[in-house]
Design a protein around this motif. Structure first.
Motif, PDB file in Angstrom:
ATOM      1  N   ALA A 173       1.029  -1.147  -0.179  1.00  0.00           N
ATOM      2  CA  ALA A 173      -0.102   0.047  -0.072  1.00  0.00           C
ATOM      3  C   ALA A 173       0.932   1.358  -0.140  1.00  0.00           C
ATOM      4  N   ALA A 174       0.656   2.228  -0.731  1.00  0.00           N
ATOM      5  CA  ALA A 174       1.339   3.376  -0.845  1.00  0.00           C
ATOM      6  C   ALA A 174       0.080   4.313  -1.501  1.00  0.00           C
ATOM      7  N   ASP A 175       0.478   5.657  -1.187  1.00  0.00           N
ATOM      8  CA  ASP A 175      -0.307   6.874  -1.911  1.00  0.00           C
ATOM      9  C   ASP A 175       0.347   7.160  -3.309  1.00  0.00           C
ATOM     10  N   ILE A 176      -0.118   6.262  -4.294  1.00  0.00           N
ATOM     11  CA  ILE A 176       0.428   6.269  -5.603  1.00  0.00           C
ATOM     12  C   ILE A 176       0.263   7.547  -6.171  1.00  0.00           C
ATOM     13  N   ASN A 177      -0.988   8.282  -6.254  1.00  0.00           N
ATOM     14  CA  ASN A 177      -1.331   9.575  -7.145  1.00  0.00           C
ATOM     15  C   ASN A 177      -1.061  10.618  -6.026  1.00  0.00           C
ATOM     16  N   ALA A 178      -0.669  10.637  -4.850  1.00  0.00           N
ATOM     17  CA  ALA A 178      -0.288  11.812  -3.791  1.00  0.00           C
ATOM     18  C   ALA A 178      -1.588  12.567  -3.724  1.00  0.00           C
ATOM     19  N   ASP A 179      -2.707  11.814  -3.650  1.00  0.00           N
ATOM     20  CA  ASP A 179      -3.969  12.529  -3.163  1.00  0.00           C
ATOM     21  C   ASP A 179      -4.362  12.562  -1.763  1.00  0.00           C
ATOM     22  N   GLY A 180      -3.394  12.009  -0.956  1.00  0.00           N
ATOM     23  CA  GLY A 180      -3.668  11.593   0.472  1.00  0.00           C
ATOM     24  C   GLY A 180      -4.399  10.402   0.789  1.00  0.00           C
ATOM     25  N   ASP A 181      -4.659   9.600   0.073  1.00  0.00           N
ATOM     26  CA  ASP A 181      -5.349   8.412  -0.024  1.00  0.00           C
ATOM     27  C   ASP A 181      -4.164   7.198  -0.216  1.00  0.00           C
ATOM     28  N   GLU A 182      -4.564   6.125   0.448  1.00  0.00           N
ATOM     29  CA  GLU A 182      -3.383   5.073   0.460  1.00  0.00           C
ATOM     30  C   GLU A 182      -4.112   4.198  -0.789  1.00  0.00           C
ATOM     31  N   ASP A 183      -3.364   3.960  -1.757  1.00  0.00           N
ATOM     32  CA  ASP A 183      -3.636   3.020  -2.803  1.00  0.00           C
ATOM     33  C   ASP A 183      -3.003   1.699  -2.497  1.00  0.00           C
ATOM     34  N   VAL A 184      -3.216   0.795  -3.230  1.00  0.00           N
ATOM     35  CA  VAL A 184      -2.508  -0.694  -3.368  1.00  0.00           C
ATOM     36  C   VAL A 184      -2.010  -0.893  -4.720  1.00  0.00           C
ATOM     37  N   ILE A 185      -0.942  -1.668  -4.665  1.00  0.00           N
ATOM     38  CA  ILE A 185      -0.144  -2.017  -5.738  1.00  0.00           C
ATOM     39  C   ILE A 185      -0.280  -3.459  -5.969  1.00  0.00           C
ATOM     40  N   TYR A 186      -0.493  -4.320  -7.370  1.00  0.00           N
ATOM     41  CA  TYR A 186      -0.949  -5.663  -7.107  1.00  0.00           C
ATOM     42  C   TYR A 186      -0.484  -6.036  -8.419  1.00  0.00           C
ATOM     43  N   GLU A 187      -0.192  -7.707  -8.371  1.00  0.00           N
ATOM     44  CA  GLU A 187       0.168  -8.323  -9.471  1.00  0.00           C
ATOM     45  C   GLU A 187      -0.951  -9.365 -10.071  1.00  0.00           C
ATOM     46  N   ALA A 188      -1.013  -9.189 -11.354  1.00  0.00           N
ATOM     47  CA  ALA A 188      -2.167  -9.834 -12.134  1.00  0.00           C
ATOM     48  C   ALA A 188      -1.255 -10.635 -13.480  1.00  0.00           C
TER      49      ALA A 188
END
Length: 219
Positions: free
Chosen positions: A135-150
């Protein structure tokens, strides 16, 4: 000779004594598969979220670090959910409620209601086709996003800020994500990735988040 004997005795006691106090936290029927250490309840002491078996299915447990007599001495365990499988766990404030929530690697998790027994389940990927890698704030909007594999590639799910509404950014990365990190010190989250060369040495890459928005990457 008495001085020598006394010195040897003192040294023996120092060697045999533990260099730090040991406190029992919990007992389970198998070794924990995954664990996260974080101050989940905002009381100043680090708690433990772990995935372990206690005579049944793999279950997420919240081990609360009690401040009684000082942190680290008294622990109270709470069962969050028996999920039945072994997944990696991550802690992040996904709903901006100032409490750390739980997300596990099959694309689901639990929002922290602020108390030890108040957890609300959520799903990022209803089809269970992704493996969350962090988890990390990928787009710097203050919300934690997630990275994933598929399917040996990678992408990220954008968090709308409540931990329940997610927008997929599929095939963002050409290789398998490992973790998010700011590799170039520009305060934007980049992603460490790799490719499996089927017996040959793996190759590692950095997917650079070039403008901090999560929309432009240089791998």
């Amino acid at each position: 000779m008495r001085w020598l004997a006394l010195t040897v005795t003192i040294l023996a006691l120092c060697v045999s004594a533990a260099p730090y106090p040991i406190y029992k936290i919990a007992a389970y029927s198998s070794a924990p598969f995954s664990a996260v250490v974080a101050d989940t309840d905002n009381d100043g002491g680090n708690d433990i979220i772990t995935l372990a078996k206690n005579g049944g299915d793999s279950t997420v447990y919240f081990l609360e670090n009690q401040p009684t007599m000082g942190f680290g001495r008294i622990w109270v365990g709470y069962e969050v959910d028996p999920i039945g499988h072994d997944y990696a766990l991550y802690a992040a404030d996904l709903d901006s409620a100032n409490y750390l929530d739980i997300v596990h690697s099959n694309g689901a998790g639990y929002l922290n209601g602020g108390s030890s027994d108040n957890w609300t389940s959520f799903t990022i990927d209803p089809e269970n086709t992704i493996v969350v890698k962090g988890a990390a704030d990928i787009n710097a909007d203050g919300d934690e996003d997630v990275i994933y594999e598929a399917s040996n590639r990678g992408g990220w799910y954008e968090n709308a800020g409540n931990g329940t509404n997610w927008t997929a950014h599929a095939d963002t990365f050409g290789h398998v994500p490992i973790t998010a990190l700011d590799v170039d010190g520009d305060h934007d989250w980049d992603v460490f990735t790799y490719i499996d060369n089927f017996g040959a040495p793996d190759h590692f890459y950095i997917a650079e988040n070039t403008d901090g928005s999560g929309g432009s990457w240089n791998e």
